[in-house]
Design an enzyme around this catalytic site. Structure first.
Site, PDB file in Angstrom:
ATOM      1  N   HIS A 104       0.860  -1.180   0.000  1.00  0.00           N
ATOM      2  CA  HIS A 104       0.000   0.000   0.000  1.00  0.00           C
ATOM      3  C   HIS A 104       0.899   1.234   0.000  1.00  0.00           C
ATOM      4  CE1 HIS A 104      -3.722   2.153   0.535  1.00  0.00           C
ATOM      5  NE2 HIS A 104      -3.085   2.937   1.388  1.00  0.00           N
ATOM      6  N   GLU A 174       9.038   1.559  -2.904  1.00  0.00           N
ATOM      7  CA  GLU A 174       8.460   0.268  -3.314  1.00  0.00           C
ATOM      8  C   GLU A 174       9.494  -0.567  -4.055  1.00  0.00           C
ATOM      9  OE1 GLU A 174       3.747   1.237  -3.567  1.00  0.00           O
ATOM     10  OE2 GLU A 174       4.875   1.632  -5.389  1.00  0.00           O
TER      11      GLU A 174
HETATM   12  C1  GAR Z   1       1.701   1.239  -6.325  1.00  0.00           C
HETATM   13  O1  GAR Z   1       2.139   2.482  -5.844  1.00  0.00           O
HETATM   14  C2  GAR Z   1       0.966   0.472  -5.246  1.00  0.00           C
HETATM   15  O2  GAR Z   1       1.458   0.721  -3.955  1.00  0.00           O
HETATM   16  C3  GAR Z   1      -0.427   1.008  -5.382  1.00  0.00           C
HETATM   17  O3  GAR Z   1      -0.642   1.103  -6.761  1.00  0.00           O
HETATM   18  C4  GAR Z   1       0.612   1.443  -7.389  1.00  0.00           C
HETATM   19  C5  GAR Z   1       0.796   0.539  -8.592  1.00  0.00           C
HETATM   20  O4  GAR Z   1       1.905   0.973  -9.345  1.00  0.00           O
HETATM   21  N1  GAR Z   1      -1.386   0.156  -4.756  1.00  0.00           N
HETATM   22  C6  GAR Z   1      -2.495   0.622  -4.160  1.00  0.00           C
HETATM   23  O5  GAR Z   1      -2.791   1.801  -4.165  1.00  0.00           O
HETATM   24  C7  GAR Z   1      -3.354  -0.443  -3.493  1.00  0.00           C
HETATM   25  N2  GAR Z   1      -4.323   0.161  -2.623  1.00  0.00           N
HETATM   26  P1  GAR Z   1       2.534   0.020 -10.438  1.00  0.00           P
HETATM   27  O6  GAR Z   1       1.367  -0.574 -11.238  1.00  0.00           O
HETATM   28  O7  GAR Z   1       3.400   0.876 -11.289  1.00  0.00           O
HETATM   29  O8  GAR Z   1       3.289  -1.053  -9.728  1.00  0.00           O
END
Ligand code: GAR
Length: 190
Positions: A104, A174
């Site tokens: 998250h 991340e």
């Molecule tokens: C990421 O920042 C993840 O933490 C978030 O979506 C993004 C996906 O990025 N997740 C949430 O918000 C879940 N509630 P990505 O598709 O480039 O990995």
């Protein structure tokens, strides 16, 4: 050897990072990428990485059990949610007890829950005047963003940050941590 399936609804930059981290890994492999969106960019990334993909709809996720069957047919041990926006159904949670991880893009328990994803999370953090944000990696239960927290990392929020600039900082965290934390969990259990 623990076998991972990665669920993503959109871009999939975390999914790619995880797949690259475990590519050639001696004891963990990413075996399947799943998405609820047929046009999600994560699917193109998976094809380029040579990882099988599955696209599913609400029916095959919540009703027919087709997603669960596919996970079983690939002998998947762990599910990793990397930007996946649907609630996981109870029958999948029961089939993978303590083996579903989510990331998250904020410091839970704040800024989580239904509808809190991506830019909405970063905008809410900015609007609240917080001085810190970050990432939370946690186990998944039947509620949005409420499972036991495994790991958090923080970044500063400065006065001139926008949702976009904060998203960049959070993405860096991340990419730095998610795969490594997965490796720790999977290694501990396996
Ligand atoms: C990421 O920042 C993840 O933490 C978030 O979506 C993004 C996906 O990025 N997740 C949430 O918000 C879940 N509630 P990505 O598709 O480039 O990995």
């Amino acid at each position: 050897m623990p076998r991972l399936a990665v669920f993503a609804s959109g871009n999939g930059s975390n999914a790619q990072r995880i797949a690259e981290y475990f590519s050639g890994h001696p004891s963990v492999s990413v075996c399947l990428v799943l998405s609820n969106k047929p046009d999600a960019f994560v699917l193109e990334r998976a094809v380029k990485l040579g990882i099988p993909t599955m696209v599913f709809n609400r029916d095959s996720f919540y009703e027919t059990g087709q997603v669960l069957e596919t996970l079983r047919s690939y002998r998947i041990d762990y599910l990793v949610l990397a930007g996946f926006l649907w609630l996981i159904p109870q029958k999948i949670i029961s089939a993978f007890p303590g083996k579903i991880l989510n990331i998250h893009p904020a410091l839970l328990p704040g800024f989580g829950g239904k509808g809190m994803y991506g830019m909405k999370v970063h905008q809410a953090v900015i609007d609240s005047g917080e001085h810190e944000s970050g990432i939370t990696i946690h186990y998944v239960d039947e509620n949005y963003d409420e499972g036991r927290i495994i790991f958090q990392a923080k970044c500063p929020v400065s006065e001139d940050d926008t949702a976009e600039s904060l998203a960049e900082k959070v993405h860096e965290l991340e990419y730095r941590w998610f795969a490594e934390v997965i490796e720790g969990v999977v290694g501990r259990d396996g």
